[in-house]
Design an enzyme around this catalytic site. Structure first.
Site, PDB file in Angstrom:
ATOM      1  N   GLY A   6       0.599  -1.236  -0.053  1.00 38.66           N
ATOM      2  CA  GLY A   6      -0.307  -0.364   0.423  1.00 38.66           C
ATOM      3  C   GLY A   6       1.083   1.046   0.223  1.00 38.66           C
ATOM      4  N   GLY A   8       0.069   4.566   0.016  1.00 37.37           N
ATOM      5  CA  GLY A   8      -0.115   5.470   0.030  1.00 37.37           C
ATOM      6  C   GLY A   8       0.451   6.689   0.504  1.00 37.37           C
ATOM      7  N   ALA A   9      -0.427   7.826   1.921  1.00 35.06           N
ATOM      8  CA  ALA A   9       0.648   8.813   2.493  1.00 35.06           C
ATOM      9  C   ALA A   9       0.882   7.551   3.477  1.00 35.06           C
ATOM     10  CB  ALA A   9      -0.901   9.361   2.804  1.00 35.06           C
ATOM     11  N   PHE A  10       0.325   6.913   3.996  1.00 34.60           N
ATOM     12  CA  PHE A  10       0.563   6.176   5.275  1.00 34.60           C
ATOM     13  C   PHE A  10       1.708   5.158   4.981  1.00 34.60           C
ATOM     14  CE2 PHE A  10       0.095   3.483   9.220  1.00 34.60           C
ATOM     15  CZ  PHE A  10       0.580   4.769   9.898  1.00 34.60           C
ATOM     16  N   LYS A 184     -12.149   5.872  17.098  1.00 36.73           N
ATOM     17  CA  LYS A 184     -11.991   7.224  16.917  1.00 36.73           C
ATOM     18  C   LYS A 184     -11.879   8.034  15.478  1.00 36.73           C
ATOM     19  CE  LYS A 184      -7.815   7.430  14.001  1.00 36.73           C
ATOM     20  NZ  LYS A 184      -7.299   8.636  13.417  1.00 36.73           N
ATOM     21  N   THR A 241      -7.103  13.435  16.431  1.00 31.51           N
ATOM     22  CA  THR A 241      -7.560  13.154  14.924  1.00 31.51           C
ATOM     23  C   THR A 241      -9.236  14.301  15.350  1.00 31.51           C
ATOM     24  OG1 THR A 241      -7.274  11.184  15.149  1.00 31.51           O
ATOM     25  CG2 THR A 241      -8.608  11.759  13.203  1.00 31.51           C
ATOM     26  N   SER A 247      -5.799  15.668   9.913  1.00 33.40           N
ATOM     27  CA  SER A 247      -7.068  15.099   9.739  1.00 33.40           C
ATOM     28  C   SER A 247      -7.633  14.828   8.805  1.00 33.40           C
ATOM     29  CB  SER A 247      -7.634  14.346  10.735  1.00 33.40           C
ATOM     30  OG  SER A 247      -8.943  13.831  11.384  1.00 33.40           O
ATOM     31  N   GLU A 269     -12.119   7.016   6.632  1.00 32.01           N
ATOM     32  CA  GLU A 269     -12.246   5.225   6.776  1.00 32.01           C
ATOM     33  C   GLU A 269     -13.257   5.494   7.843  1.00 32.01           C
ATOM     34  OE1 GLU A 269     -11.371   3.565   5.842  1.00 32.01           O
ATOM     35  OE2 GLU A 269      -9.345   3.282   5.985  1.00 32.01           O
TER      36      GLU A 269
HETATM   37  N1  LIG Z   1      -2.690   9.340   6.299  1.00 29.98           N
HETATM   38  C1  LIG Z   1      -2.465   8.982   7.501  1.00 29.98           C
HETATM   39  O1  LIG Z   1      -1.578   9.881   8.278  1.00 29.98           O
HETATM   40  C2  LIG Z   1      -3.096   7.589   8.052  1.00 29.98           C
HETATM   41  C3  LIG Z   1      -3.663   6.534   8.104  1.00 29.98           C
HETATM   42  N2  LIG Z   1      -3.282   5.761   8.813  1.00 29.98           N
HETATM   43  C4  LIG Z   1      -4.123   4.872   8.228  1.00 29.98           C
HETATM   44  O2  LIG Z   1      -3.869   3.974   7.155  1.00 29.98           O
HETATM   45  C5  LIG Z   1      -4.708   3.732   6.313  1.00 29.98           C
HETATM   46  C6  LIG Z   1      -4.645   4.158   4.308  1.00 29.98           C
HETATM   47  O3  LIG Z   1      -4.297   5.194   4.881  1.00 29.98           O
HETATM   48  P1  LIG Z   1      -4.030   5.996   3.635  1.00 29.98           P
HETATM   49  O4  LIG Z   1      -2.906   5.829   2.882  1.00 29.98           O
HETATM   50  O5  LIG Z   1      -3.374   7.464   4.190  1.00 29.98           O
HETATM   51  O6  LIG Z   1      -4.583   6.564   2.250  1.00 29.98           O
HETATM   52  P2  LIG Z   1      -4.617   7.161   0.871  1.00 29.98           P
HETATM   53  O7  LIG Z   1      -5.490   7.476   0.709  1.00 29.98           O
HETATM   54  O8  LIG Z   1      -2.900   7.913   1.559  1.00 29.98           O
HETATM   55  O9  LIG Z   1      -3.646   5.810   0.554  1.00 29.98           O
HETATM   56  C7  LIG Z   1      -4.487   4.551   0.030  1.00 29.98           C
HETATM   57  C8  LIG Z   1      -3.641   3.695  -0.896  1.00 29.98           C
HETATM   58  O10 LIG Z   1      -4.211   2.139  -0.959  1.00 29.98           O
HETATM   59  C9  LIG Z   1      -4.299   1.774  -2.093  1.00 29.98           C
HETATM   60  N3  LIG Z   1      -4.659   0.858  -1.794  1.00 29.98           N
HETATM   61  C10 LIG Z   1      -6.493   0.822  -2.199  1.00 29.98           C
HETATM   62  N4  LIG Z   1      -7.241   0.034  -2.989  1.00 29.98           N
HETATM   63  C11 LIG Z   1      -6.448  -0.669  -3.091  1.00 29.98           C
HETATM   64  C12 LIG Z   1      -6.545  -2.216  -3.552  1.00 29.98           C
HETATM   65  N5  LIG Z   1      -8.065  -2.933  -4.146  1.00 29.98           N
HETATM   66  N6  LIG Z   1      -5.229  -3.134  -3.753  1.00 29.98           N
HETATM   67  C13 LIG Z   1      -4.078  -2.649  -3.447  1.00 29.98           C
HETATM   68  N7  LIG Z   1      -3.816  -1.040  -3.316  1.00 29.98           N
HETATM   69  C14 LIG Z   1      -5.344  -0.401  -3.246  1.00 29.98           C
HETATM   70  C15 LIG Z   1      -4.493   2.988  -2.913  1.00 29.98           C
HETATM   71  O11 LIG Z   1      -4.291   3.036  -3.902  1.00 29.98           O
HETATM   72  C16 LIG Z   1      -3.539   4.245  -2.589  1.00 29.98           C
HETATM   73  O12 LIG Z   1      -2.063   4.203  -2.220  1.00 29.98           O
HETATM   74  C17 LIG Z   1      -6.276   3.847   6.921  1.00 29.98           C
HETATM   75  O13 LIG Z   1      -6.766   3.207   6.983  1.00 29.98           O
HETATM   76  C18 LIG Z   1      -5.682   4.923   6.879  1.00 29.98           C
HETATM   77  O14 LIG Z   1      -6.749   5.343   8.449  1.00 29.98           O
HETATM   78  C19 LIG Z   1      -3.145   5.462   9.630  1.00 29.98           C
HETATM   79  C20 LIG Z   1      -2.213   6.466  10.571  1.00 29.98           C
HETATM   80  C21 LIG Z   1      -2.256   6.879  10.054  1.00 29.98           C
HETATM   81  O1  LIG Z   2      -5.141   7.967  12.067  1.00 31.71           O
HETATM   82  C1  LIG Z   2      -4.318   9.710  11.458  1.00 31.71           C
HETATM   83  C2  LIG Z   2      -3.803   9.853  12.832  1.00 31.71           C
HETATM   84  O2  LIG Z   2      -3.553   8.969  13.802  1.00 31.71           O
HETATM   85  C3  LIG Z   2      -4.566   9.825  10.479  1.00 31.71           C
HETATM   86  O3  LIG Z   2      -6.246  10.341  10.601  1.00 31.71           O
HETATM   87  P1  LIG Z   2      -7.161  10.862   9.295  1.00 31.71           P
HETATM   88  O4  LIG Z   2      -7.580   9.246   8.393  1.00 31.71           O
HETATM   89  O5  LIG Z   2      -8.216  11.382   9.704  1.00 31.71           O
HETATM   90  O6  LIG Z   2      -6.517  11.737   8.238  1.00 31.71           O
END
Ligand SMILES: NC(=O)C1=CN([C@@H]2O[C@H](COP(=O)(O)OP(=O)(O)OC[C@H]3O[C@@H](n4cnc5c(N)ncnc54)[C@H](O)[C@@H]3O)[C@@H](O)[C@H]2O)C=CC1
Ligand SMILES: O=C(CO)COP(=O)(O)O
Length: 319
Positions: A6, A8-10, A184, A241, A247, A269
């Site tokens: 994955g 994405g950002a995280f 949360k 958050t 957030s 989410e």
């Molecule tokens: N961004 C943040 O600051 C934080 C995010 N998280 C959690 O991490 C998880 C991911 O969030 P983010 O990375 O921020 O989201 P994001 O929207 O930045 O990235 C999500 C990624 O997942 C990929 N993806 C989606 N569907 C897919 C699939 N079917 N197969 C393969 N890849 C797929 C997308 O292409 C994208 O690269 C969430 O559950 C979020 O709550 C947890 C802590 C912090």
């Molecule tokens: O989980 C997060 C911070 O701990 C990120 O929060 P958001 O998904 O609301 O951006």
């Protein structure tokens, strides 16, 4: 080798931080072109201004996943099952560190329960707590909870994933850590709607506090340890958050409160998790009024005024 699925950002932020800490990290994303561009340019469009460290390799080909080492799953909760199923042969029997925060809408299950169902041979662990991807990627100090039911594995993962700026505490309470991270987000939508509608900081403090009470109620009903919710993946993440425009859940709530549209491509989410939690609460006979009204807000069944009325008109009770 530590693998992250994955990009994405995280996922990317974690990969950067762990590689900066000295480990070799392999990051997979489903969009091969953008992963190749990241590998070549050492830039990441999702995290502008951050340079990818040398120890980080980006790939769009899951066949390159190494045979050993933990696999961090950083895809949104509602896509987790699909990703596990699509790559079952490579992911079964592995240690999967689940980084998503939510409850599956179709089943009411938490991430570790989805893993148990789809890949019974895999070992689930969790990484959760207050952390914005941009903070982690920039090397700002962050503390998270690493949970795994097996204490020995929890300690090994804690040691291998901690870095000088990413401090991990460990827990064996998967249920509590998972619920803290998932619920949360629901409360963050409530708080965003509250401030977006101009209802004030006092009302937001009330929502955080009573939201926390709801989180504890659900956690107790599902057998979590009560003290887990007071930790980083609970009180800690709720604090972050519900109070920061960093957030997405909070900003989504603000847009509801202001009556403005929100970009549907942004991962929020809490929207699906509110609905999943509301259904779960009904099944368990739990009173979760804030979750109830957030469900109404995200489905369009309620506007902010009726949501506020629904909360304030409830019978008076003991705290
Ligand atoms: N961004 C943040 O600051 C934080 C995010 N998280 C959690 O991490 C998880 C991911 O969030 P983010 O990375 O921020 O989201 P994001 O929207 O930045 O990235 C999500 C990624 O997942 C990929 N993806 C989606 N569907 C897919 C699939 N079917 N197969 C393969 N890849 C797929 C997308 O292409 C994208 O690269 C969430 O559950 C979020 O709550 C947890 C802590 C912090
Ligand atoms: O989980 C997060 C911070 O701990 C990120 O929060 P958001 O998904 O609301 O951006």
């Amino acid at each position: 080798m530590i693998s992250v699925l994955g990009a994405g950002a995280f996922g990317t932020a974690l990969a950067i931080s762990i590689a900066e800490g000295g480990s070799l990290v392999w990051l997979w994303g489903r969009n091969g072109d953008s992963l190749r561009a990241m590998q070549d340019s050492r830039d990441c469009p999702r995290l502008p201004g951050v340079t990818l460290p040398d120890g980080l390799t980006c790939s769009g080909d899951l066949a390159e996943l190494t045979a050993t080492g933990p696999v961090l799953m950083a895809v949104p909760m509602q896509t987790l099952r699909q990703v596990l199923k699509a790559h079952a042969a490579r992911l079964d029997q592995r240690t999967l560190v689940l980084c998503c925060k939510g409850i599956e809408l179709s089943s009411g299950k938490r991430a570790s329960e989805v893993v148990a169902e789809v890949l019974p041979g895999a070992l689930p662990a969790l990484l959760s707590g207050p952390s914005f991807a941009t903070d982690i990627a920039r090397g700002l100090p962050t503390a998270l909870t690493l949970a795994c039911a097996e204490p020995g594995l929890a300690a090994a993962l804690q040691a291998s994933l901690s870095t000088p700026t990413l401090r991990l505490y460990r827990s064996t309470d998967l249920t509590g850590v998972e619920l803290g991270g998932a619920l949360k987000n629901v409360m963050a939508i409530a708080c965003g709607a509250c401030t977006g509608a101009g209802l004030g900081d006092s009302a937001r403090a009330a929502l955080i506090t009573r939201g926390y009470a709801e989180m504890q109620r659900m956690a107790a009903a599902l057998g979590a340890q009560p003290e887990t919710l007071a930790g980083l993946s609970g009180f800690g993440d709720l604090t972050l958050t519900c109070t920061s425009e960093g957030s997405r859940n909070y900003r989504f709530g603000q847009s509801i409160g202001r009556g403005e549209p929100f970009d549907p491509t942004i991962t929020v989410e809490g929207a699906a998790t509110a609905q999943a939690t509301d259904a779960l609460a009904a099944r368990l006979g739990l009173d979760m009024p804030i979750t109830r009204v957030v469900t109404g807000l995200v489905t369009g069944a309620l506007d902010v005024t009726s949501a506020m009325d629904a909360l304030l008109s409830r019978p008076l009770k003991e705290e």
